[in-house]
Enzyme design. Structure first.
Site, PDB file in Angstrom:
ATOM      1  N   CYS A 210       6.453  -0.313   7.090  1.00  0.00           N
ATOM      2  CA  CYS A 210       6.266   0.897   6.046  1.00  0.00           C
ATOM      3  C   CYS A 210       7.180   1.279   5.347  1.00  0.00           C
ATOM      4  O   CYS A 210       8.313   1.576   5.556  1.00  0.00           O
ATOM      5  CB  CYS A 210       5.951   1.788   7.383  1.00  0.00           C
ATOM      6  SG  CYS A 210       5.222   3.614   6.329  1.00  0.00           S
ATOM      7  N   LEU A 211       6.929   1.519   4.125  1.00  0.00           N
ATOM      8  CA  LEU A 211       7.935   2.232   3.062  1.00  0.00           C
ATOM      9  C   LEU A 211       8.682   3.325   3.350  1.00  0.00           C
ATOM     10  O   LEU A 211       9.543   3.524   3.109  1.00  0.00           O
ATOM     11  CB  LEU A 211       7.302   2.416   1.625  1.00  0.00           C
ATOM     12  CG  LEU A 211       6.601   0.999   1.097  1.00  0.00           C
ATOM     13  CD1 LEU A 211       6.161   1.169  -0.324  1.00  0.00           C
ATOM     14  CD2 LEU A 211       7.836   0.114   1.042  1.00  0.00           C
TER      15      LEU A 211
ATOM     16  N   GLN B 200       3.157   9.719   1.147  1.00  0.00           N
ATOM     17  CA  GLN B 200       4.456   8.999   1.118  1.00  0.00           C
ATOM     18  C   GLN B 200       5.064   9.205  -0.377  1.00  0.00           C
ATOM     19  O   GLN B 200       6.564   8.830  -0.477  1.00  0.00           O
ATOM     20  CB  GLN B 200       4.373   7.488   1.289  1.00  0.00           C
ATOM     21  CG  GLN B 200       3.656   7.144   2.473  1.00  0.00           C
ATOM     22  CD  GLN B 200       3.461   5.499   2.790  1.00  0.00           C
ATOM     23  OE1 GLN B 200       2.541   5.160   2.270  1.00  0.00           O
ATOM     24  NE2 GLN B 200       4.622   4.855   3.043  1.00  0.00           N
TER      25      GLN B 200
ATOM     26  N   HIS C 203      -2.269   6.952   7.610  1.00  0.00           N
ATOM     27  CA  HIS C 203      -1.151   7.745   7.086  1.00  0.00           C
ATOM     28  C   HIS C 203      -1.778   9.112   6.485  1.00  0.00           C
ATOM     29  O   HIS C 203      -1.202  10.119   6.649  1.00  0.00           O
ATOM     30  CB  HIS C 203      -0.437   7.227   5.459  1.00  0.00           C
ATOM     31  CG  HIS C 203       0.688   6.474   5.701  1.00  0.00           C
ATOM     32  ND1 HIS C 203       1.847   6.908   6.396  1.00  0.00           N
ATOM     33  CD2 HIS C 203       0.906   5.190   5.343  1.00  0.00           C
ATOM     34  CE1 HIS C 203       2.829   5.712   6.054  1.00  0.00           C
ATOM     35  NE2 HIS C 203       2.138   4.976   5.851  1.00  0.00           N
TER      36      HIS C 203
ATOM     37  N   HIS D 169      -3.681   0.845   7.816  1.00  0.00           N
ATOM     38  CA  HIS D 169      -2.584   1.552   7.756  1.00  0.00           C
ATOM     39  C   HIS D 169      -2.390   2.720   6.741  1.00  0.00           C
ATOM     40  O   HIS D 169      -2.002   3.974   7.227  1.00  0.00           O
ATOM     41  CB  HIS D 169      -1.363   0.550   7.491  1.00  0.00           C
ATOM     42  CG  HIS D 169      -0.067   0.937   7.191  1.00  0.00           C
ATOM     43  ND1 HIS D 169       1.036   0.452   8.064  1.00  0.00           N
ATOM     44  CD2 HIS D 169       0.639   1.925   6.473  1.00  0.00           C
ATOM     45  CE1 HIS D 169       2.124   0.872   7.675  1.00  0.00           C
ATOM     46  NE2 HIS D 169       2.117   1.759   6.825  1.00  0.00           N
ATOM     47  N   GLU D 170      -3.051   2.587   5.675  1.00  0.00           N
ATOM     48  CA  GLU D 170      -2.870   3.497   4.756  1.00  0.00           C
ATOM     49  C   GLU D 170      -3.716   4.789   5.030  1.00  0.00           C
ATOM     50  O   GLU D 170      -3.658   5.824   4.539  1.00  0.00           O
ATOM     51  CB  GLU D 170      -3.319   2.881   3.254  1.00  0.00           C
ATOM     52  CG  GLU D 170      -2.305   1.896   2.589  1.00  0.00           C
ATOM     53  CD  GLU D 170      -0.951   2.312   2.762  1.00  0.00           C
ATOM     54  OE1 GLU D 170      -0.600   3.431   2.852  1.00  0.00           O
ATOM     55  OE2 GLU D 170      -0.176   1.289   3.336  1.00  0.00           O
TER      56      GLU D 170
ATOM     57  N   GLY E  98       1.084  -1.205   0.026  1.00  0.00           N
ATOM     58  CA  GLY E  98       0.086   0.183   0.060  1.00  0.00           C
ATOM     59  C   GLY E  98       0.920   1.246  -0.196  1.00  0.00           C
ATOM     60  O   GLY E  98       2.060   1.086   0.297  1.00  0.00           O
TER      61      GLY E  98
HETATM   62 ZN    ZN Z   1       3.354   3.170   5.746  1.00  0.00          ZN
END
Ligand code: ZN
Length: 208
Positions: free
Chosen positions: A119-120, A74, A165, A161-162, A69
């Site tokens: 997480c990226l 991000q 964000h 999670h997304e 995701g």
């Molecule tokens: Zn993340």
């Protein structure tokens, strides 16, 4: 192994979707950059002409970084939008995007799930984090049509999670101070390796 696009049963997609092939890689913002720590602007004007390119770019960026995701902040864009592409515990693939997402969890009814999360934007770290077992997502597609989908397990974890964000919360914000410090230290140690892996994968994509 069914595929679901925006929650609806769909034809099977190739591993490398058209969006990934069309898009351009964007830089992924990292924990500590202000855009990740404040709420993103709700989207009021829809349409593929306005958002199609960003959605493609986000799928490409997510594929390169091997994420499931990716939220707009991000990639340094202040808008309530995320994309996802993941295969769940049952082998079902879920692909889509969501504008102005809202999550209902009903934890009292469905309980929580255990598991680890990464997480990226915190490259190279992961940590155990309980999450609601199920989630209902209410959001809009690129044309501004509202949709709702129900998710459980890993898919629910990703959608939560997304969505968080976009309200300025990164998963490590939920950890104890000690666990958060450990995750950030792990990321410091692993970051260069992870960025190198992403660069290698990006070169794969640009080969003829
Ligand atoms: Zn993340």
């Amino acid at each position: 192994m069914p595929t679901y696009i925006l929650g609806r049963p769909s034809r099977r997609l190739p591993a490398l979707t058209d969006e990934v092939r069309r898009g351009r890689p964007l830089r992924i913002t990292e924990y500590g950059e202000p855009i990740l720590h404040r709420a993103c602007r709700p989207v009021t004007e829809f349409g593929a002409a306005r958002w199609g390119r960003l959605i493609d770019d986000m799928f490409t960026t997510m594929w390169i970084a091997e994420g499931c995701g990716l939220a707009a902040n991000q990639v340094d864009v202040d808008a309530q939008l995320f994309v996802y592409d993941l295969t769940d515990e049952a082998g079902d693939r879920h692909v889509g995007h969501a504008f102005n997402p809202r999550i209902e969890t009903m934890t009292a009814l469905f309980g929580t799930q255990s598991g680890t999360e990464g997480c990226l934007s915190v490259p190279g770290a992961n940590a155990a984090l309980p999450r609601p077992a199920r989630a209902t997502l209410h959001a809009y597609d690129v044309d501004g049509r509202p949709f709702t989908l129900d998710a459980s397990g890993y898919f629910a974890r990703c959608l939560i999670h997304e969505t968080q964000h976009l309200s300025g919360t990164v998963y490590v914000d939920h950890l104890t101070p000690a666990a958060r410090a450990r995750a950030l230290a792990d990321s410091n140690a692993e970051r260069a390796t992870v960025l190198e892996q992403r660069a290698t994968r990006q070169r794969l994509l640009t080969k003829p």
